[in-house]
Design a protein around this motif. Structure first.
Motif, short mmCIF file in Angstrom:
data_model
loop_
_atom_site.label_atom_id
_atom_site.label_comp_id
_atom_site.label_asym_id
_atom_site.label_seq_id
_atom_site.Cartn_x
_atom_site.Cartn_y
_atom_site.Cartn_z
N ALA A 1 0.84 -1.20 0.00
CA ALA A 1 0.00 0.00 0.00
C ALA A 1 0.87 1.25 0.00
CB ALA A 1 -0.93 0.00 1.21
N GLU A 2 1.95 1.22 0.78
CA GLU A 2 2.86 2.37 0.82
C GLU A 2 3.52 2.57 -0.55
OE1 GLU A 2 3.26 4.60 3.04
OE2 GLU A 2 2.04 3.65 4.58
N ALA A 3 3.93 1.48 -1.17
CA ALA A 3 4.55 1.58 -2.49
C ALA A 3 3.56 2.14 -3.50
CB ALA A 3 5.06 0.21 -2.93
N THR A 4 2.31 1.69 -3.43
CA THR A 4 1.28 2.15 -4.36
C THR A 4 1.03 3.65 -4.18
OG1 THR A 4 0.24 -0.03 -4.37
CG2 THR A 4 -1.12 1.84 -5.06
N THR A 5 0.91 4.08 -2.94
CA THR A 5 0.68 5.50 -2.66
C THR A 5 1.84 6.35 -3.17
OG1 THR A 5 -0.66 4.98 -0.72
CG2 THR A 5 0.30 7.19 -0.81
N ALA A 6 3.06 5.87 -2.93
CA ALA A 6 4.25 6.63 -3.33
C ALA A 6 4.33 6.78 -4.85
CB ALA A 6 5.50 5.93 -2.81
N ILE A 7 4.15 5.69 -5.56
CA ILE A 7 4.26 5.73 -7.02
C ILE A 7 3.13 6.56 -7.63
CG2 ILE A 7 4.21 4.34 -9.13
CD1 ILE A 7 6.79 4.02 -7.56
N SER A 8 1.92 6.40 -7.11
CA SER A 8 0.78 7.15 -7.63
C SER A 8 0.97 8.65 -7.44
CB SER A 8 -0.50 6.69 -6.92
OG SER A 8 -1.61 7.41 -7.39
N ALA A 9 1.41 9.06 -6.26
CA ALA A 9 1.61 10.49 -5.99
C ALA A 9 2.70 11.06 -6.89
CB ALA A 9 1.97 10.69 -4.52
N TYR A 10 3.75 10.28 -7.09
CA TYR A 10 4.83 10.75 -7.96
C TYR A 10 4.35 10.91 -9.41
CZ TYR A 10 8.89 10.65 -10.98
OH TYR A 10 9.79 10.94 -11.97
N LEU A 11 3.64 9.91 -9.93
CA LEU A 11 3.16 9.99 -11.30
C LEU A 11 2.20 11.17 -11.48
CD1 LEU A 11 2.55 6.20 -12.03
CD2 LEU A 11 4.36 7.64 -13.01
N ALA A 12 1.35 11.39 -10.47
CA ALA A 12 0.43 12.53 -10.55
C ALA A 12 1.20 13.85 -10.59
CB ALA A 12 -0.53 12.50 -9.36
N ALA A 13 2.27 13.94 -9.80
CA ALA A 13 3.09 15.15 -9.78
C ALA A 13 3.78 15.35 -11.13
CB ALA A 13 4.12 15.07 -8.66
N GLU A 14 4.24 14.27 -11.75
CA GLU A 14 4.88 14.38 -13.07
C GLU A 14 3.85 14.75 -14.14
OE1 GLU A 14 7.83 14.77 -13.55
OE2 GLU A 14 9.15 13.35 -12.57
N ARG A 15 2.63 14.26 -13.98
CA ARG A 15 1.58 14.62 -14.94
C ARG A 15 1.29 16.12 -14.85
NH1 ARG A 15 -3.98 11.42 -14.47
NH2 ARG A 15 -3.96 12.54 -12.49
N GLU A 16 1.27 16.64 -13.65
CA GLU A 16 1.05 18.08 -13.47
C GLU A 16 2.16 18.90 -14.12
OE1 GLU A 16 0.76 18.81 -9.31
OE2 GLU A 16 -1.16 17.75 -9.09
N ARG A 17 3.37 18.35 -14.16
CA ARG A 17 4.51 19.06 -14.75
C ARG A 17 4.63 18.81 -16.25
NH1 ARG A 17 5.22 18.31 -9.62
NH2 ARG A 17 6.51 19.70 -8.35
N GLY A 18 3.75 17.99 -16.80
CA GLY A 18 3.75 17.75 -18.24
C GLY A 18 4.72 16.68 -18.70
N ARG A 19 5.35 15.97 -17.77
CA ARG A 19 6.29 14.92 -18.19
C ARG A 19 5.60 13.57 -18.36
NH1 ARG A 19 12.21 15.12 -15.86
NH2 ARG A 19 11.33 14.27 -13.94
N ILE A 20 4.36 13.49 -17.88
CA ILE A 20 3.49 12.34 -18.12
C ILE A 20 2.24 12.89 -18.81
CG2 ILE A 20 2.01 10.61 -16.99
CD1 ILE A 20 4.87 9.78 -16.85
N ALA A 21 1.73 12.17 -19.79
CA ALA A 21 0.59 12.63 -20.58
C ALA A 21 -0.59 12.98 -19.69
CB ALA A 21 0.19 11.57 -21.60
N ALA A 22 -1.29 14.05 -20.06
CA ALA A 22 -2.42 14.53 -19.27
C ALA A 22 -3.53 13.49 -19.17
CB ALA A 22 -2.97 15.82 -19.89
N ASP A 23 -3.66 12.63 -20.18
CA ASP A 23 -4.73 11.63 -20.15
C ASP A 23 -4.24 10.28 -19.65
OD1 ASP A 23 -3.11 10.99 -22.27
OD2 ASP A 23 -4.76 10.67 -23.70
N ALA A 24 -3.06 10.24 -19.06
CA ALA A 24 -2.51 8.98 -18.56
C ALA A 24 -3.39 8.44 -17.43
CB ALA A 24 -1.08 9.20 -18.05
N ASP A 25 -3.62 7.14 -17.45
CA ASP A 25 -4.39 6.46 -16.40
C ASP A 25 -3.41 6.14 -15.27
OD1 ASP A 25 -5.79 4.75 -14.75
OD2 ASP A 25 -6.64 3.56 -16.37
N ILE A 26 -3.32 7.05 -14.31
CA ILE A 26 -2.36 6.93 -13.23
C ILE A 26 -2.59 5.67 -12.39
CG2 ILE A 26 -1.49 7.99 -11.10
CD1 ILE A 26 -0.54 9.39 -13.63
N ASP A 27 -3.85 5.36 -12.12
CA ASP A 27 -4.14 4.18 -11.29
C ASP A 27 -3.65 2.90 -11.94
OD1 ASP A 27 -5.33 5.80 -9.40
OD2 ASP A 27 -7.38 5.42 -10.09
#
Length: 200
Positions: A130-156
């Motif tokens: 659960a900790e690993a999932t939370t960490a990776i999800s939060a990071y990917l969401a932060a990268e999506r906000e910065r435009g390094r991950i596609a805006a329509d990426a399915d983060i989950d």
């Protein structure tokens, strides 16, 4: 009758002893006697600090999960710096370090431990994962906000792929030892290839 060495910080020393037993002997070898023998203290020391062995294991898992929270913060703060693949490669290697990987089957094999973890915190029944999932999800969401991950990426879904695949990569191995950095990076590169906005 001697009762073993005096423990200045009994809880921490018992936790450390449990980790050594878990790494050496696996979940089946982790007993209260094995822990107190490893810590060099009387068996009663453990029961003075914990109601029973499952209470001890619950606190051990929650303590180690809390340590991963700091690593999760570091990962989230790395968003926008370095490379996405490099950050995720380093994160998986840390989140699936020897101790977390050893704790996961312990949780899987002990029904009472899972029950207590679920009562202790939301998602606690699969603590570590659960900790690993939370960490990776939060990071990917932060990268999506910065435009390094596609805006329509399915983060989950991407998170589940990285955590599930990462877990298998670090645990389901025929050869001894941990996967190489190159092997982890190849996996991460393939997992995020479709959602990267620019080469990283």
């Amino acid at each position: 009758m001697p009762t073993g060495v005096h423990l200045r910080d009994a809880r921490q020393q018992l936790f450390d002893a449990a980790e050594r037993v878990l790494l050496r002997d696996g979940p089946n070898g982790l007993t209260s006697r094995a822990v107190t023998d490893e810590a060099g203290c009387a068996k009663g020391v453990l029961h003075r600090h914990f109601a029973d062995f499952d209470a001890f294991l619950t606190d051990l898992v929650l303590d180690r999960a809390a340590q991963l929270e700091a690593q999760a913060d570091e990962l989230r703060e790395s968003a926008g710096a370095g490379t996405v693949t490099g950050n995720l490669t380093a994160a998986l290697s840390t989140l699936f370090g020897p101790i977390p990987v050893a704790i996961i089957p312990l949780i899987t094999f002990r029904d009472e431990l899972r029950t207590r973890l679920r009562h202790a915190r939301p998602g606690g029944g699969i603590a570590i994962l659960a900790e690993a999932t939370t960490a990776i999800s939060a990071y990917l969401a932060a990268e999506r906000e910065r435009g390094r991950i596609a805006a329509d990426a399915d983060i989950d879904s991407l998170t589940l792929s990285l955590v599930g695949g990462g877990h298998l990569l670090f645990t389901d191995r025929d050869d001894p030892g941990r996967p190489t950095t190159e092997a982890v990076e190849r996996f991460v590169t393939a997992a995020v290839a479709a959602v990267q906005r620019r080469p990283v």
